[in-house]
Each structure stands twice: as C-alpha cells, then as structure tokens.
Motif scaffolding. Sequence first.
Motif, PDB file in Angstrom:
ATOM      1  N   ASP A 112     106.469-107.869 -84.639  1.00 30.21           N
ATOM      2  CA  ASP A 112     106.692-106.902 -85.682  1.00 30.21           C
ATOM      3  C   ASP A 112     106.781-105.670 -85.294  1.00 30.21           C
ATOM      4  OD1 ASP A 112     104.268-106.094 -86.044  1.00 30.21           O
ATOM      5  OD2 ASP A 112     104.258-106.618 -88.087  1.00 30.21           O
ATOM      6  N   GLY A 113     106.563-105.301 -83.970  1.00 31.90           N
ATOM      7  CA  GLY A 113     106.529-104.052 -83.563  1.00 31.90           C
ATOM      8  C   GLY A 113     105.601-102.965 -84.010  1.00 31.90           C
ATOM      9  N   ARG A 114     104.544-103.078 -84.791  1.00 37.69           N
ATOM     10  CA  ARG A 114     103.715-102.228 -85.507  1.00 37.69           C
ATOM     11  C   ARG A 114     102.315-102.160 -84.842  1.00 37.69           C
ATOM     12  NH1 ARG A 114     102.630-104.722 -90.323  1.00 37.69           N
ATOM     13  NH2 ARG A 114     101.712-102.767 -91.069  1.00 37.69           N
ATOM     14  N   THR A 115     102.048-103.254 -84.280  1.00 37.55           N
ATOM     15  CA  THR A 115     100.608-103.243 -83.877  1.00 37.55           C
ATOM     16  C   THR A 115     100.631-103.395 -82.103  1.00 37.55           C
ATOM     17  OG1 THR A 115      99.791-104.377 -85.584  1.00 37.55           O
ATOM     18  CG2 THR A 115      98.404-104.462 -83.833  1.00 37.55           C
ATOM     19  N   TYR A 116      99.568-102.223 -81.870  1.00 39.66           N
ATOM     20  CA  TYR A 116      99.420-102.071 -80.480  1.00 39.66           C
ATOM     21  C   TYR A 116      98.201-102.330 -80.007  1.00 39.66           C
ATOM     22  CZ  TYR A 116     104.311-100.019 -79.844  1.00 39.66           C
ATOM     23  OH  TYR A 116     105.679 -99.422 -79.908  1.00 39.66           O
ATOM     24  N   THR A 117      97.969-103.382 -79.196  1.00 39.26           N
ATOM     25  CA  THR A 117      96.283-103.820 -78.796  1.00 39.26           C
ATOM     26  C   THR A 117      96.408-103.328 -77.303  1.00 39.26           C
ATOM     27  OG1 THR A 117      96.471-105.613 -80.222  1.00 39.26           O
ATOM     28  CG2 THR A 117      94.650-105.362 -78.601  1.00 39.26           C
ATOM     29  N   MET A 118      95.508-102.414 -76.898  1.00 43.53           N
ATOM     30  CA  MET A 118      95.274-101.827 -75.777  1.00 43.53           C
ATOM     31  C   MET A 118      93.985-101.998 -75.136  1.00 43.53           C
ATOM     32  SD  MET A 118      97.436 -98.431 -76.479  1.00 43.53           S
ATOM     33  CE  MET A 118      97.133 -98.434 -78.428  1.00 43.53           C
ATOM     34  N   THR A 119      94.008-102.389 -73.726  1.00 49.17           N
ATOM     35  CA  THR A 119      92.701-102.611 -73.079  1.00 49.17           C
ATOM     36  C   THR A 119      92.594-101.250 -72.149  1.00 49.17           C
ATOM     37  OG1 THR A 119      92.964-105.076 -73.009  1.00 49.17           O
ATOM     38  CG2 THR A 119      91.537-103.627 -71.464  1.00 49.17           C
ATOM     39  N   LEU A 120      91.503-100.601 -72.495  1.00 49.24           N
ATOM     40  CA  LEU A 120      91.052 -99.142 -71.866  1.00 49.24           C
ATOM     41  C   LEU A 120      90.447 -99.373 -70.653  1.00 49.24           C
ATOM     42  CD1 LEU A 120      89.751 -97.256 -74.853  1.00 49.24           C
ATOM     43  CD2 LEU A 120      92.151 -97.854 -74.184  1.00 49.24           C
ATOM     44  N   ARG A 121      90.827 -98.521 -69.695  1.00 52.17           N
ATOM     45  CA  ARG A 121      90.057 -98.699 -68.365  1.00 52.17           C
ATOM     46  C   ARG A 121      88.601 -98.304 -68.634  1.00 52.17           C
ATOM     47  NH1 ARG A 121      93.166 -95.421 -64.485  1.00 52.17           N
ATOM     48  NH2 ARG A 121      91.489 -95.930 -63.120  1.00 52.17           N
ATOM     49  N   GLN A 122      87.691 -98.639 -67.722  1.00 46.22           N
ATOM     50  CA  GLN A 122      86.226 -98.351 -67.922  1.00 46.22           C
ATOM     51  C   GLN A 122      85.718 -97.406 -67.059  1.00 46.22           C
ATOM     52  OE1 GLN A 122      84.022-102.134 -68.498  1.00 46.22           O
ATOM     53  NE2 GLN A 122      85.979-103.145 -69.180  1.00 46.22           N
ATOM     54  N   ASP A 123      86.378 -96.705 -66.453  1.00 42.18           N
ATOM     55  CA  ASP A 123      85.847 -95.625 -65.379  1.00 42.18           C
ATOM     56  C   ASP A 123      86.007 -94.215 -65.780  1.00 42.18           C
ATOM     57  OD1 ASP A 123      88.633 -95.733 -65.130  1.00 42.18           O
ATOM     58  OD2 ASP A 123      88.365 -96.004 -62.833  1.00 42.18           O
ATOM     59  N   ALA A 124      86.492 -93.996 -67.129  1.00 42.82           N
ATOM     60  CA  ALA A 124      86.878 -92.814 -67.592  1.00 42.82           C
ATOM     61  C   ALA A 124      85.575 -92.144 -68.319  1.00 42.82           C
ATOM     62  CB  ALA A 124      87.946 -92.898 -68.775  1.00 42.82           C
ATOM     63  N   LYS A 125      85.229 -90.938 -67.981  1.00 46.25           N
ATOM     64  CA  LYS A 125      83.793 -90.310 -68.701  1.00 46.25           C
ATOM     65  C   LYS A 125      84.443 -88.842 -69.458  1.00 46.25           C
ATOM     66  CE  LYS A 125      81.517 -90.195 -64.831  1.00 46.25           C
ATOM     67  NZ  LYS A 125      80.448 -89.972 -63.759  1.00 46.25           N
ATOM     68  N   TRP A 126      83.483 -88.608 -70.216  1.00 47.12           N
ATOM     69  CA  TRP A 126      83.693 -87.059 -70.772  1.00 47.12           C
ATOM     70  C   TRP A 126      82.730 -86.288 -69.875  1.00 47.12           C
ATOM     71  CZ3 TRP A 126      86.896 -86.088 -74.448  1.00 47.12           C
ATOM     72  CH2 TRP A 126      87.090 -87.386 -75.388  1.00 47.12           C
ATOM     73  N   THR A 127      83.045 -84.816 -70.109  1.00 50.96           N
ATOM     74  CA  THR A 127      82.080 -84.084 -69.282  1.00 50.96           C
ATOM     75  C   THR A 127      80.878 -83.850 -69.577  1.00 50.96           C
ATOM     76  OG1 THR A 127      83.024 -82.192 -70.789  1.00 50.96           O
ATOM     77  CG2 THR A 127      84.160 -82.443 -68.495  1.00 50.96           C
ATOM     78  N   ASN A 128      80.186 -84.680 -70.744  1.00 47.63           N
ATOM     79  CA  ASN A 128      79.003 -84.751 -71.115  1.00 47.63           C
ATOM     80  C   ASN A 128      78.262 -85.859 -70.648  1.00 47.63           C
ATOM     81  OD1 ASN A 128      80.125 -86.717 -73.034  1.00 47.63           O
ATOM     82  ND2 ASN A 128      79.198 -85.935 -74.622  1.00 47.63           N
ATOM     83  N   ALA A 227      85.011 -72.107 -73.692  1.00 43.93           N
ATOM     84  CA  ALA A 227      84.742 -73.018 -72.843  1.00 43.93           C
ATOM     85  C   ALA A 227      83.486 -73.942 -72.754  1.00 43.93           C
ATOM     86  CB  ALA A 227      84.744 -72.365 -71.452  1.00 43.93           C
ATOM     87  N   ASP A 228      82.649 -73.403 -73.317  1.00 46.81           N
ATOM     88  CA  ASP A 228      81.272 -74.391 -73.596  1.00 46.81           C
ATOM     89  C   ASP A 228      81.199 -74.877 -74.735  1.00 46.81           C
ATOM     90  OD1 ASP A 228      81.055 -71.806 -75.053  1.00 46.81           O
ATOM     91  OD2 ASP A 228      78.694 -71.556 -74.456  1.00 46.81           O
ATOM     92  N   LYS A 229      82.404 -74.672 -75.502  1.00 46.28           N
ATOM     93  CA  LYS A 229      82.332 -75.490 -76.861  1.00 46.28           C
ATOM     94  C   LYS A 229      83.446 -76.631 -77.133  1.00 46.28           C
ATOM     95  CE  LYS A 229      80.331 -71.654 -79.747  1.00 46.28           C
ATOM     96  NZ  LYS A 229      80.017 -70.889 -78.405  1.00 46.28           N
ATOM     97  N   ILE A 230      83.697 -77.294 -75.919  1.00 42.18           N
ATOM     98  CA  ILE A 230      84.495 -78.371 -75.990  1.00 42.18           C
ATOM     99  C   ILE A 230      83.983 -79.339 -74.604  1.00 42.18           C
ATOM    100  CG2 ILE A 230      86.109 -77.184 -74.275  1.00 42.18           C
ATOM    101  CD1 ILE A 230      88.400 -78.574 -75.602  1.00 42.18           C
ATOM    102  N   VAL A 231      84.406 -80.664 -75.063  1.00 44.51           N
ATOM    103  CA  VAL A 231      83.988 -81.604 -74.024  1.00 44.51           C
ATOM    104  C   VAL A 231      85.280 -82.225 -73.757  1.00 44.51           C
ATOM    105  CG1 VAL A 231      82.868 -83.920 -73.817  1.00 44.51           C
ATOM    106  CG2 VAL A 231      81.587 -81.844 -74.700  1.00 44.51           C
ATOM    107  N   THR A 232      85.620 -82.486 -72.416  1.00 45.04           N
ATOM    108  CA  THR A 232      86.843 -82.908 -71.824  1.00 45.04           C
ATOM    109  C   THR A 232      86.791 -84.279 -71.208  1.00 45.04           C
ATOM    110  OG1 THR A 232      86.941 -81.379 -70.293  1.00 45.04           O
ATOM    111  CG2 THR A 232      87.975 -80.667 -72.129  1.00 45.04           C
ATOM    112  N   ASN A 233      87.794 -84.819 -70.888  1.00 42.81           N
ATOM    113  CA  ASN A 233      87.736 -86.140 -70.106  1.00 42.81           C
ATOM    114  C   ASN A 233      88.966 -86.253 -68.934  1.00 42.81           C
ATOM    115  OD1 ASN A 233      90.169 -86.582 -71.738  1.00 42.81           O
ATOM    116  ND2 ASN A 233      89.782 -88.668 -72.139  1.00 42.81           N
ATOM    117  N   GLY A 234      89.559 -84.986 -68.919  1.00 39.59           N
ATOM    118  CA  GLY A 234      90.691 -85.090 -67.792  1.00 39.59           C
ATOM    119  C   GLY A 234      90.558 -84.773 -66.551  1.00 39.59           C
ATOM    120  N   ALA A 235      91.807 -84.400 -65.857  1.00 41.65           N
ATOM    121  CA  ALA A 235      91.813 -84.016 -64.601  1.00 41.65           C
ATOM    122  C   ALA A 235      91.334 -82.844 -63.995  1.00 41.65           C
ATOM    123  CB  ALA A 235      93.064 -84.225 -64.049  1.00 41.65           C
TER     124      ALA A 235
END
Length: 561
Positions: A112-128, A227-235
């Motif tokens: 029905d185009g309403r539900t997206y089921t996504m498998t996430l990659r397991q090697d992504a990390k937060w900066t904490n 800068a010290d009040k955020i945790v990120t996960n990007g490039a």
Amino acid sequence: MKMKKILAMALASAMVLSLGACGSSDSGSTSGSDSSAASDGTEAASSAFPGTAEDDTYVVDLRAEPPELNSILTTDIASGDILREVMVGLYKLDENDTPQPDLAETTEVSDDGRTYTMTLRQDAKWTNGEPVTAHDFVFSYQTICSKEAASSYAFIVYDNLLNGNEVYEGTMDPSELGVKALDDYTLEVTFENPIPYAEHLFSFASYYPVNQKAYEEIGADVYGDDADKIVTNGAYTISEWTHNDHITLTKNEDFYDPDRCAVGTIRYTMMNDANTRMNAFQGGQVDCINLNADQMDQAEQLGIKTESYVDNGNWYIQFNTQKTDKGLDNANIRRGLGMAINTQSLCDDILRNGSVPATGLVPTTIAGANGEKYRDAVGDVVSYNAEEAKKYFEQGLQETGLSAEDLKLSILCDDQTSGQRDAEFFQAQWKEVLGIDVEITPQPFKSRLDSMKHGDFDMVYAGWSPDYNDPMTFLDMFTTTNGNNYGKYSNAEYDSLVASALVEGDVAARQDMLAQAEKIVTNDDAAIFPLYFSGVTYAVSDKVQNMTRTGFQEFDFTDAK
C-alpha cells in the motif's frame, strides 16, 4: 510538511532552510551546481585566485550564524548546511538531489506504499562512541512529535507519520507513533498515506536520528548550541564553533565511509558584509563566497572564476495579519502593498543575479503531476500592477476606516547589505505607487527569526527553500497551525485544500487542490506576496573540488566519490 529553510539574506540565499526549510539568510544567493562546473554550463575562464593557503582545508562563507544545530528544532539553511556534513540519516541526497540509501542498507516498501522497513548498517557510530541504532530514530521522531519540544518543523513529521497528529496533541501515547525499532538494526516507518517523496523526507534534517543518552545528558534546552553540546554521527565532526565568526569541521576518522569527504577540514565563516567577503576572497582568506550584482561585474573584470545555478527558493513579503491597527488584517491592503512592487525591476536593476519575478508561491523548478513542472501546469497567480495596487489599497483603506497616515508600517529584513538594499527598493516603490512611508527594521538573521516567531513585525522580507521536490513544501507552511505561519494567517478553505491534497492519491486532482490553495493564500487573501524565484552566482577558488551546491543542498562536501 511545514518548514522549509528560512533564507538568511547573505547573498540571495534556501531554507537554508531552511528554513527551511528551510528559512535562509540574505537574498543574495541560493544554490544548484558542483564546483567543477556551473549548473547552467557557464563558468568564467581560469582563475588567478588559487585560494586559501592551508593544506587540505576549504574556507567557505556561510554568511550567517546558525541559530542552533539541534535537528529537532532547526528551520534555517545555515544550520542545515552544517548538519548535512556532521549528520547522516536513512538516505542522503547525491549531487543531483536524488535520494540514495545511507544508513538504510535495504528498504522494503509495503504494497500500500505506506510502510518502509529498513535494515540499518551496523558500523555507524556516534561521536560519544555508541552505535547508531533504530532506537535513535524512534527517540528522534517521538521527541519532535511532542509539544514540549516546541519544534517549528514538527509538522513535517507528525503530519506524515501514522498517528502523528494524535501523538502531538496528546490523545495517543508516543509508542503509537508510526515508527518502530523491530530490533537494534531494523526500523519500521509507517505513514498515514503513501508519500511519493518519502525517501527525500528521510534525507531531511527533521528525520535525522538523535542519540538519546547525549540529548538527555546535555539537556534539550542547550543541545546543539555549542560544539561540545552535540553528538553527531556523520562524515565530519565539529571541532570548533566561535559564535558569529566561524565553525570548523574536521573529517571524522571513525566514519564508516571517510572517502566521501571532499577535504579534511572545512571552515565556515560568517561575514555579513558583501564588500568584506569580496576583499577576503581577493586576499586569499576564503575559497567560496556568494556574489551580488556589482560583484559579478567586478569578478569578471578581475578574472575570478564564478559559477551559477537556479535556486529553488522563493523570496516574498509575509504580512502579520494580526496587526489590525495597521490594516494588515485586510486582504485588499495586503494585495495593494504586494502588487505595488515592480518585481521585474527588482530582478533586473537590483538583484541582477539570475533571479526572476515570482509568478506564484511555488518556483518554476518544482515538480508537478505527470512529469510536468508544477508552475508550467498551473500558470501565473500573482504579478506587479501599479494601477491595480492603488485601487486595492484605497479599497482596503475604505473597508477598514483607516487613512494612509494611520498605517505607520515597517518592514523587517536581514541586516546584511543585500537585505537592506532590497528593503530600500520596496520602501521607494510604496512611496511612489501608494504614497506611504514605510520604516525599515534591519536585524541579524537570528534576531529576525526570533522576531518572526514572536509576531514582532508588520511585514517581513523572507525566503523559503524547499525541503523536498513537491509543491507541498511551499504550500503547507501557511496552514493555521503550521509553525512557520508567522503572520498567523488562517483560512478554513485553504487548510482544507492542503489537508485533502495530503491524502489524495490522484496526482492530477491533488495538483488542482494545491493550485486552488496557492491562489487563495497569494492572490485572494494575499497573506503572502511572492517577489522572486532566486538565482545564485558565487566565486570559487581553484583549489575547491567536489563541492555540491543545489536548491536542496546549499553546501555539501560529502559527494567526493
């Protein structure tokens, strides 16, 4: 969807916007090209400006200070520009603005185009140090859909997700929201209705994940403020933030795909004066700046390499419909004020950057039904007409019992060079056509946004850059309850048309609903008067490679491969 990037007037910016989405700063420039070649095929001859001296570093002028870097709250282009480099979501836009899977390794869509089921990659990390999991998305979506978060962009999530409005209003528990972590690395997102631009939404800042532990430890009231009040996960990571001066991003060596980074370090400066920018570029202190019309001529004479692209942004005047003592609750007064501005002269004589007069709220580049651009299909709904402006204005004065002298209007604008220049043009037009004096109130971008949020304005010169490639990204923002409806405009028919278009499956019928809504808000009620669809020209040094600039991505340095 209700937020785009509010444009900050640093060049003619996208909202951006940012914004949005989003609102943007300065009408000097907005975006759509790669640094290796101009989007329209125009590129000046080889440059004599090699760029800044630092190795593996690009210095880029952001023009405005990001108000904050909390993806739950952000609505502007400047914040979006930074978040795009330091955060990753389920999808990301490539250099052609096409959504590509990012954290989502696989995606299955229900029949029905309403539900997206996504498998996430397991090697992504937060900066904490914590892993990025499906629970981070659940926390983010549930948080933005709470009134306590006070997000102006919450609508772009709760209007779309299953049970979103009920969760937002408190009549359903957050666990009933259409987002589930089936396990640590399997995310299920269910929309109220099929959304043709769902993958584009998944790339947008409001749909980024948020690390719950960091958010709660740092505190929602200050998260993303430094800068010290955020945790990120990007490039990239935020290595330094000197407010109102610069932000420095450094390549994240723990990122799962470091090769996508165009350069090791990006330093974003915040210069709010056009001459300061040009002097810094000529002096080798900055690698990329937006150019105004006079500087385009100067750049050509000096042999500076320039590039241009058509932005998806729309600059307009928004009226505070609550200012009854100044006649701004009257549609004819608003219509007269809008139609009095010669938008062709504004583009040809003042902006001179490729911008074109707006013929509606939705720009010419936005997709419509059945492969046709929306603007081409719908046609024009607004235009300049001095004689008609006088008639409407006088009629409005009669209807309200006010005189022109009673109005004592002011227009809020950004305090940068181009913002004040454009406001002076409007001021002169209103004096010439309507015989009224209008005061100009320039403010720094962040202060302007604050004034807008608190309704502290009569008229505001603002811009909007699209969140996704659909007319809805411009039209839902003026519904009664939308957080970006700063003029407090309210029309039940308009609200109904937008709401119906959200669930309409027939693309032609849906477009007709949106076209009716656009005519109501810009013409019949004139709560918003569109001025121009923006274009951007910028100078770039020889050292810059793999920089993406488009109407949906003012800056992106993560398309290196």
